[in-house]
Design a protein around this motif. Structure first.
Motif, PDB file in Angstrom:
ATOM      1  N   LEU A 252      -6.987   3.213 -18.021  1.00 23.68           N
ATOM      2  CA  LEU A 252      -7.528   3.001 -16.685  1.00 23.68           C
ATOM      3  C   LEU A 252      -8.714   3.923 -16.495  1.00 23.68           C
ATOM      4  O   LEU A 252      -8.659   5.107 -16.846  1.00 23.68           O
ATOM      5  CB  LEU A 252      -6.464   3.287 -15.624  1.00 23.68           C
ATOM      6  CG  LEU A 252      -5.072   2.693 -15.874  1.00 23.68           C
ATOM      7  CD1 LEU A 252      -4.123   3.105 -14.763  1.00 23.68           C
ATOM      8  CD2 LEU A 252      -5.138   1.182 -15.987  1.00 23.68           C
TER       9      LEU A 252
ATOM     10  N   ASN B 239       4.343   4.897 -19.535  1.00 28.07           N
ATOM     11  CA  ASN B 239       3.314   5.229 -18.556  1.00 28.07           C
ATOM     12  C   ASN B 239       3.125   6.746 -18.577  1.00 28.07           C
ATOM     13  O   ASN B 239       3.901   7.481 -17.971  1.00 28.07           O
ATOM     14  CB  ASN B 239       3.731   4.744 -17.167  1.00 28.07           C
ATOM     15  CG  ASN B 239       2.706   5.098 -16.103  1.00 28.07           C
ATOM     16  OD1 ASN B 239       1.525   5.258 -16.401  1.00 28.07           O
ATOM     17  ND2 ASN B 239       3.153   5.240 -14.871  1.00 28.07           N
TER      18      ASN B 239
ATOM     19  N   GLU C 128      -1.774  -1.095  -7.776  1.00 21.75           N
ATOM     20  CA  GLU C 128      -2.409  -1.764  -8.906  1.00 21.75           C
ATOM     21  C   GLU C 128      -1.796  -1.317 -10.229  1.00 21.75           C
ATOM     22  O   GLU C 128      -1.534  -2.125 -11.118  1.00 21.75           O
ATOM     23  CB  GLU C 128      -3.924  -1.479  -8.920  1.00 21.75           C
ATOM     24  CG  GLU C 128      -4.694  -2.156  -7.829  1.00 21.75           C
ATOM     25  CD  GLU C 128      -4.721  -1.324  -6.556  1.00 21.75           C
ATOM     26  OE1 GLU C 128      -3.963  -0.329  -6.479  1.00 21.75           O
ATOM     27  OE2 GLU C 128      -5.475  -1.678  -5.640  1.00 21.75           O
ATOM     28  N   ARG C 129      -1.561  -0.017 -10.348  1.00 26.74           N
ATOM     29  CA  ARG C 129      -0.960   0.499 -11.587  1.00 26.74           C
ATOM     30  C   ARG C 129       0.438  -0.069 -11.785  1.00 26.74           C
ATOM     31  O   ARG C 129       0.807  -0.468 -12.892  1.00 26.74           O
ATOM     32  CB  ARG C 129      -0.912   2.021 -11.518  1.00 26.74           C
ATOM     33  CG  ARG C 129      -0.535   2.688 -12.835  1.00 26.74           C
ATOM     34  CD  ARG C 129      -0.512   4.188 -12.687  1.00 26.74           C
ATOM     35  NE  ARG C 129      -0.389   4.840 -13.985  1.00 26.74           N
ATOM     36  CZ  ARG C 129      -1.250   5.697 -14.482  1.00 26.74           C
ATOM     37  NH1 ARG C 129      -2.337   5.998 -13.822  1.00 26.74           N
ATOM     38  NH2 ARG C 129      -1.054   6.266 -15.671  1.00 26.74           N
ATOM     39  N   GLU C 130       1.214  -0.134 -10.712  1.00 25.57           N
ATOM     40  CA  GLU C 130       2.573  -0.643 -10.826  1.00 25.57           C
ATOM     41  C   GLU C 130       2.570  -2.127 -11.153  1.00 25.57           C
ATOM     42  O   GLU C 130       3.438  -2.609 -11.898  1.00 25.57           O
ATOM     43  CB  GLU C 130       3.327  -0.398  -9.517  1.00 25.57           C
ATOM     44  CG  GLU C 130       4.804  -0.726  -9.585  1.00 25.57           C
ATOM     45  CD  GLU C 130       5.529   0.050 -10.666  1.00 25.57           C
ATOM     46  OE1 GLU C 130       6.427  -0.529 -11.319  1.00 25.57           O
ATOM     47  OE2 GLU C 130       5.202   1.235 -10.884  1.00 25.57           O
TER      48      GLU C 130
ATOM     49  N   SER D 141      -1.580   3.247  -6.518  1.00 26.40           N
ATOM     50  CA  SER D 141      -0.327   3.089  -7.257  1.00 26.40           C
ATOM     51  C   SER D 141       0.109   1.631  -7.320  1.00 26.40           C
ATOM     52  O   SER D 141       0.790   1.221  -8.267  1.00 26.40           O
ATOM     53  CB  SER D 141       0.763   3.935  -6.595  1.00 26.40           C
ATOM     54  OG  SER D 141       0.945   3.544  -5.243  1.00 26.40           O
TER      55      SER D 141
ATOM     56  N   VAL E 210       0.233   3.171 -21.358  1.00 28.73           N
ATOM     57  CA  VAL E 210      -0.710   3.143 -20.234  1.00 28.73           C
ATOM     58  C   VAL E 210      -1.104   4.582 -19.915  1.00 28.73           C
ATOM     59  O   VAL E 210      -0.237   5.431 -19.671  1.00 28.73           O
ATOM     60  CB  VAL E 210      -0.082   2.472 -18.994  1.00 28.73           C
ATOM     61  CG1 VAL E 210      -1.078   2.438 -17.840  1.00 28.73           C
ATOM     62  CG2 VAL E 210       0.377   1.061 -19.336  1.00 28.73           C
TER      63      VAL E 210
ATOM     64  N   ASP F  94      -4.409   7.110 -17.967  1.00 28.04           N
ATOM     65  CA  ASP F  94      -5.630   7.212 -17.168  1.00 28.04           C
ATOM     66  C   ASP F  94      -6.678   7.897 -18.037  1.00 28.04           C
ATOM     67  O   ASP F  94      -6.561   9.085 -18.330  1.00 28.04           O
ATOM     68  CB  ASP F  94      -5.359   8.008 -15.897  1.00 28.04           C
ATOM     69  CG  ASP F  94      -6.524   7.922 -14.916  1.00 28.04           C
ATOM     70  OD1 ASP F  94      -7.663   7.725 -15.380  1.00 28.04           O
ATOM     71  OD2 ASP F  94      -6.298   8.042 -13.701  1.00 28.04           O
TER      72      ASP F  94
ATOM     73  N   LEU G 264       1.991  -2.361 -14.830  1.00 25.18           N
ATOM     74  CA  LEU G 264       3.217  -1.981 -15.538  1.00 25.18           C
ATOM     75  C   LEU G 264       4.276  -3.076 -15.438  1.00 25.18           C
ATOM     76  O   LEU G 264       5.007  -3.341 -16.407  1.00 25.18           O
ATOM     77  CB  LEU G 264       3.763  -0.676 -14.959  1.00 25.18           C
ATOM     78  CG  LEU G 264       2.942   0.587 -15.252  1.00 25.18           C
ATOM     79  CD1 LEU G 264       3.462   1.763 -14.448  1.00 25.18           C
ATOM     80  CD2 LEU G 264       2.958   0.912 -16.741  1.00 25.18           C
TER      81      LEU G 264
ATOM     82  N   VAL H  30      -8.828   0.485 -10.904  1.00 20.95           N
ATOM     83  CA  VAL H  30      -7.434   0.757 -10.530  1.00 20.95           C
ATOM     84  C   VAL H  30      -7.408   2.101  -9.810  1.00 20.95           C
ATOM     85  O   VAL H  30      -7.481   3.161 -10.430  1.00 20.95           O
ATOM     86  CB  VAL H  30      -6.518   0.787 -11.770  1.00 20.95           C
ATOM     87  CG1 VAL H  30      -5.086   1.073 -11.351  1.00 20.95           C
ATOM     88  CG2 VAL H  30      -6.604  -0.530 -12.508  1.00 20.95           C
TER      89      VAL H  30
ATOM     90  N   THR I  71       1.521   9.859 -17.396  1.00 19.69           N
ATOM     91  CA  THR I  71       0.753  10.324 -16.241  1.00 19.69           C
ATOM     92  C   THR I  71       0.062  11.659 -16.484  1.00 19.69           C
ATOM     93  O   THR I  71      -0.794  12.049 -15.684  1.00 19.69           O
ATOM     94  CB  THR I  71       1.682  10.460 -15.022  1.00 19.69           C
ATOM     95  OG1 THR I  71       2.761  11.346 -15.348  1.00 19.69           O
ATOM     96  CG2 THR I  71       2.246   9.100 -14.636  1.00 19.69           C
TER      97      THR I  71
END
Length: 843
Positions: free
Chosen positions: A449, A350, A85-87, A83, A394, A396, A90, A80, A352
Motif C-alpha cells: 500500500l 497483515n 479499505e485495508r480491511e 482501515s 500485505v 504499507d 484483506l 488506501v 503492520t
C-alpha cells in the motif's frame, strides 16, 4: 484614490451603473442527495454491504493478480488511507486464501557436517510440529534406554570378556619381561611411586637390603659393572617396548569396548530412527535422520555425561542454561520456523510494523558467562515474509521503504524466489552471527500500500519495480453521487450505530452526512469513498445527541458537530477576521478604487482550510520592465503563481499589442502578505487590477474575485471555491453586511459549490451575492460598471486600456532611460505598416 481620467473627452470612461450580471440563486449553491430522508431511512434498514464503495476496478485488479500464479504479479494499491479499505482488501484475500491448499511447514535442522550452515526442510502442514515433538521424544528415549542397555548382562559379559582377554595379553607381556630380566640377572620390583625397578641378582639371589646391594656392587670389577649397566639398559629398552605395547592393547580394548557400546546403542537408536523415517517418508528427513543417528552413535559419552549431570570435553554446555533456556541437546532440536498445523487454506499476513526483523526474520544471540555473543540454528526466527509462503502478505510500503534494508531484501526475494535469513546489522564487523542458514524457497503474493507519488517515483527510478509489481490497483477517492452510493452511506451509518451502540439517525441527519461527503468530494454530483471521515462525523453527531438525551440523531446534531469542528480549528481564521475588522489588515469592503481589488486565497492550517481575503494592487508607469511580480522579486511567489503572471503578459499582448509594442512597467502586489503565495487562482484578480490601473476606472471594493485566466481572457476553474466564498462572507458579516457584497467565481466552479447553510440563507435574503463569470470582459463589467467593449469602442474598458498603452508606446520611442527589462515569452510582433513619413524639409 481618485479615478484617473483621460484628456480626450471621447475617451472618458462611461461610468454607468453596474451591469445586471446574472447571479446564482440559493438553489444553485448547494447540491442535494438523490434520495430523500424517507428513502435513506429505508436504505439504512436494508443492511450494510462491506464491499468497498465504488471500487470495483480495484477489486478486479487484485483478483487478477492473485489469480495468476506467474512471477511478478504482485500488487501496488494506491489511495488506501483508511482501515475500511485495508480491511476490504484483506477480506478479498482471505476469501481467495480459503479456497487454496494449506502450505507446508518450514524447519531448520542442525547440519552435523557443517554446523554453521543449518539445513532447511519443507514438510507437509503439521509435520513440522510433529517432527519437533518426535525428536524431543527420541532424545528422551535414548537418554533413558542407553544406560539400561549398558547395564544389561550381555553387555557386561562382552565387556568383561574383552577385559579378561586384554588383561591376559598384558600379563603375558609382563611375564615375558620378567623372564628376560631373570635371564639377564635382574629381578623386577615395584617402587612406592609405582615405577618398576630392575635389581641385579648375585648368586641367583636378590640382595635383601640396600647395604647388601652396595656391598655386592663394591666387589665388582669395572668390567663387571659396565656389563651390568649394559644388561640393565637393554632391559629398560625392552620395558619401554612392553609399556608401548600395553598402551596399544589398552587402546584396542577401548576401541573394542566402544564398538560393543555402539553395537548395543544401535539396538536402541536404529529402530527409533527407522520408525521416524517411515513416519515422515521424506528424503530430506531421511538424510537428516541418518546423519543424526551417526552423530549419536559417535558421541555416546554425551548421553553418559548428561545422565551424570556433569560437563566434559564433548559437552561444553550444561544440562540447562537458565539465562536463555537452551535445551540440553541443542544439536538434536528441531527449529520449527513456519508452523501451519492449525491453518486451513493459505495464509494472509497483515504486517503492520514492516521492519526488517518483522518481515524477514533474524538470528538471535545470547551472551555467555564469558561475555561472548553466542548463537545456533535454534535461534533462527521467521518473519512475515516466510510465514506468508504460498499465501499473501500485505504491508504499507510507505512505512517499509524507510526501514534500513527492507526494500533491497524484498526485491531480491521476489526476484529469486528464495529468502536467506540473516541478522540485519549496520555494523556487521562487530555483530556477525556466524551462521549462514540454507535459503528457503518462498512463493507468495505481496500487496503493498502506498501513495501515487511513491508509485510513480519507484516506477520511473527503480528498474526492477515494474517487473515485480505488475498490477496497480488505484482506489478512487470520489465517485458519482448516485442512488447506490447514497444508499451505501445510509447503510454504513446504520451499521456503525449497531457496532458502537450509537443512537439511531433520522433521514434528515443521514442526508446532511451525505451532503458532507459531497462537500468533501469537491463536487456536488460526487461523494467521497473514504468512510472514515463519514464515520467520525456520525460519532460526533451522536455524541451531541447523547448529551441532549435525544432519542435520535437529527440534522441539527450533525450541523452542531460540523460547527464544533470549525471552532476547534479556526483560531487563526478568527484572528485574521478580527484584524481586518480593526483595519490592522486593510481590506476595503465599500466604495471603489483604481488598481485595487479583493482577492481570495486558501490557507490550510492542518485539518482545516479557510479562505483569506487579500488586497491586490497594481500600479502602471511608463517604461519597458513589463509586468513585475513583487511577490516573485521578494521570493514569496511559487512557480505556478509566476506562470499566472506570465499569462497576464500574454493576454495583454494578444489583445492590446497587435498595433504597437507594449511599453510599460506594471507592478502587482498582494498587500500585507508575508508568508508566500502560490497557485494561479489569483491571475484573473491581478488582471482586473491591472486593467483598472491602465484604464483609470475604479473597481468595486464590496466584491471579491477568484479564478485563473488564460491568454485569451477565459476565466478557468480553481480549487477551494467553497472556502473562499465562505471566508469573504464571514469577513463581510463581521464588518457589516451591506446587501451589495459578493464574490465572483468561475462559472466552471458552480458545480463545485456546497456552501454552508448560513451563506445560502444570506444569498436567499439577497444580503450576499455570488456571480458566475465566463471571461474577463464579463468580470470587469461587473466590477467597474463600465462596458468592456472592444479596443475600437470609445468609452469602454478595452478602449481606454488600448489608448493608454498606445500613448505609452509613443512616449517610449524617445531615448530610453532607467531600467530596461522585458518579461515576455516571445518578442512582440512588429507594428503594422502605416502611412509613409513626410520628407524632411531642407535646411
Amino acid at each position: 484614490m481618485a479615478p484617473q481620467t483621460e484628456a480626450n473627452s471621447d475617451s472618458a470612461p462611461n461610468l454607468q451603473p453596474g451591469t445586471d450580471a446574472q447571479e446564482l440563486n440559493a438553489s444553485e449553491l448547494r447540491g442535494l442527495p438523490p434520495l430523500g430522508p424517507d428513502e435513506l431511512e429505508a436504505a439504512a434498514a436494508s443492511g450494510f454491504d462491506e464491499e468497498l464503495l465504488g471500487q470495483q476496478r480495484v477489486l478486479d485488479a487484485i483478483r487478477l493478480a492473485i489469480g495468476i500464479q506467474a512471477p511478478g504479479y504482485n500488487v501496488f494499491a494506491t489511495g488506501v488511507r483508511g482501515s475500511a479499505e485495508r480491511e476490504a482488501i484483506l477480506r478479498l484475500l482471505r476469501e481467495k486464501a480459503a479456497t487454496m491448499p494449506t502450505p507446508g511447514d518450514w524447519v531448520y535442522v542442525n547440519n552435523f557436517q557443517s554446523p554453521e550452515a543449518p539445513i532447511a526442510i519443507y514438510l507437509k502442514p503439521g509435520q513440522g510440529r510433529d517432527l519437533r515433538d518426535r525428536m524431543n521424544e527420541l532424545v528422551s528415549y535414548v537418554r533413558e534406554q542407553l544406560p539400561k542397555a549398558f547395564r544389561q548382562e550381555d553387555f557386561d559379559q562382552e565387556r568383561n570378556s574383552l577385559r579378561d582377554k586384554y588383561n591376559k595379553i598384558a600379563q603375558e607381556l609382563f611375564g615375558r619381561l620378567e623372564q628376560r630380566a631373570r635371564d639377564k640377572g635382574f629381578a623386577i620390583n615395584a617402587a612406592p611411586n609405582g615405577q618398576l625397578i630392575f635389581i641385579p641378582m648375585f648368586n641367583g639371589k636378590v640382595p635383601e637390603s640396600p647395604e647388601e646391594l652396595q656391598r655386592e656392587m663394591g666387589q665388582l670389577t669395572d668390567e663387571q659393572r659396565a656389563d651390568l649397566a649394559k644388561r640393565q639398559g637393554e632391559l629398560q629398552e625392552e620395558f619401554l617396548n612392553v609399556v608401548r605395547r600395553q598402551q596399544e592393547i589398552m587402546q584396542e580394548l577401548v576401541k573394542d569396548i566402544r564398538a560393543i557400546e555402539r553395537s548395543f546403542a544401535a539396538r536402541v537408536i536404529t529402530p527409533a530412527i527407522e520408525g521416524l523415517e517411515r513416519r515422515f517418508d521424506n528424503p530430506a528427513i531421511t538424510r537428516y535422520l541418518q546423519q543424526l543417528a551417526e552423530h549419536m552413535l559417535s558421541h555416546l559419552d554425551r548421553f553418559r555425561e548428561a545422565q551424570e549431570g556433569r560437563l566434559g570435553p564433548d559437552n561444553p554446555m550444561p544440562m540447562m542454561m537458565p539465562d536463555h533456556g537452551t535445551p540440553q541437546f541443542p544439536e538434536y532440536q528441531i527449529n520449527l520456523l513456519v508452523d501451519n498445523a492449525d491453518r486451513k487454506g493459505a495464509p494472509v499476513i497483515n504486517e503492520t510494523a514492516p521492519t526488517y526483523r518483522n518481515l524477514f526474520g533474524t538470528i538471535e544471540r545470547w551472551i555467555d558467562p564469558m561475555g561472548r555473543a553466542m548463537t545456533n540454528f535454534t535461534r533462527i526466527i521467521a518473519g512475515s515474509f516466510q510465514k506468508a509462503h504460498h499465501g499473501f502478505l500485505v504491508i504499507d510500503l510507505e512505512d517499509a521503504i524507510v526501514e534500513p534494508g527492507v526494500w533491497k531484501a524484498l526485491k531480491r526475494s521476489l526476484k529469486t524466489g528464495y529468502m536467506t535469513i540473516e541478522t540485519f546489522e549496520p555494523y556487521q564487523f562487530f555483530f556477525s552471527s556466524g551462521l549462514k542458514p540454507e535459503p528457503i524457497e518462498i512463493r507468495n503474493k505481496v500487496i503493498v500500500l502506498g501513495t501515487r507519488y511513491l508509485y510513480n517515483l519507484l516506477y520511473f527510478y527503480d528498474s526492477d519495480f515494474s517487473e515485480l509489481f505488475k498490477i496497480k490497483a488505484e482506489i478512487r477517492p470520489v465517485i458519482d453521487a448516485k442512488e447506490d452510493a447514497v444508499r451505501h452511506y445510509a447503510a454504513r451509518i446504520a451499521w456503525l450505530t449497531r457496532q458502537e451502540n450509537l443512537p439511531p439517525f433520522d433521514g434528515a441527519a443521514m442526508a446532511r452526512i451525505v451532503e458532507y461527503g459531497m462537500r468533501m468530494a469537491g463536487e456536488r454530483g460526487r461523494v467521497v469513498t473514504l468512510m472514515e471521515p463519514v464515520d467520525d462525523l456520525a460519532r460526533e453527531a451522536a455524541y451531541f445527541a447523547g448529551g441532549e438525551q435525544a432519542g435520535a440523531v437529527t440534522a441539527q446534531h450533525v450541523e452542531r458537530a460540523l460547527r464544533e469542528r470549525v471552532l476547534r480549528l479556526n483560531y487563526i481564521e478568527e484572528e485574521l477576521r478580527r484584524l481586518i475588522a480593526q483595519r490592522v489588515i486593510i481590506v476595503d469592503l465599500k466604495g471603489s478604487r483604481v488598481g485595487q481589488i479583493n482577492g481570495l486565497a486558501v490557507i490550510d492550517v492542518g485539518g482545516y482550510a479557510f479562505g483569506r481575503p487579500s488586497r491586490v494592487t497594481a500600479t502602471v508607469a511608463l517604461g519597458q520592465a513589463g509586468i513585475i511580480n513583487i511577490e516573485r522579486e521578494a521570493r514569496l511567489s511559487g512557480s505556478t503563481h509566476d506562470k499566472g503572471i506570465m499569462i497576464l503578459a500574454g493576454f495583454l499582448r494578444d489583445r492590446f499589442g497587435q498595433e504597437f509594442p507594449l511599453a510599460m512597467s506594471a507592478s502587482i502586489c498582494f498587500e500585507q502578505s508575508y508568508s508566500g503565495i502560490d497557485g494561479d487562482s489569483a491571475s484573473s484578480t491581478e488582471l482586473y487590477a491591472l486593467l483598472s490601473a491602465l484604464s483609470g476606472v475604479p473597481i468595486r471594493q464590496d466584491l471579491a474575485v477568484t479564478g485563473s485566466v488564460d491568454q485569451h481572457g477565459t476565466v478557468q476553474a480553481i480549487g477551494g471555491a467553497n472556502e473562499k466564498i465562505e471566508s469573504f462572507y464571514r469577513v463581510c458579516k463581521v464588518v457589516g453586511l451591506t446587501g451589495s457584497q459578493g464574490v465572483l467565481v468561475p462559472r466552471s466552479n458552480v458545480n463545485n459549490l456546497m456552501l454552508e447553510p448560513e451563506v445560502v440563507d444570506a444569498v436567499r435574503r439577497r444580503e450576499f451575492h455570488i456571480y458566475p463569470i465566463d471571461n474577463i470582459d464579463m468580470g470587469i463589467e461587473l466590477l467597474t460598471g463600465v462596458k468592456a467593449g472592444t479596443i475600437k469602442e470609445p468609452g469602454t474598458i478595452n478602449y481606454l486600456v488600448h489608448q493608454r498603452l498606445k500613448r505609452m508606446a509613443e512616449h517610449s520611442r524617445g531615448p530610453a532611460g532607467g531600467e530596461v527589462r522585458v518579461i515576455a515569452e516571445a518578442a512582440p510582433p512588429p507594428p503594422p505598416p502605416g502611412p509613409p513619413e513626410p520628407p524632411t524639409p531642407p535646411r
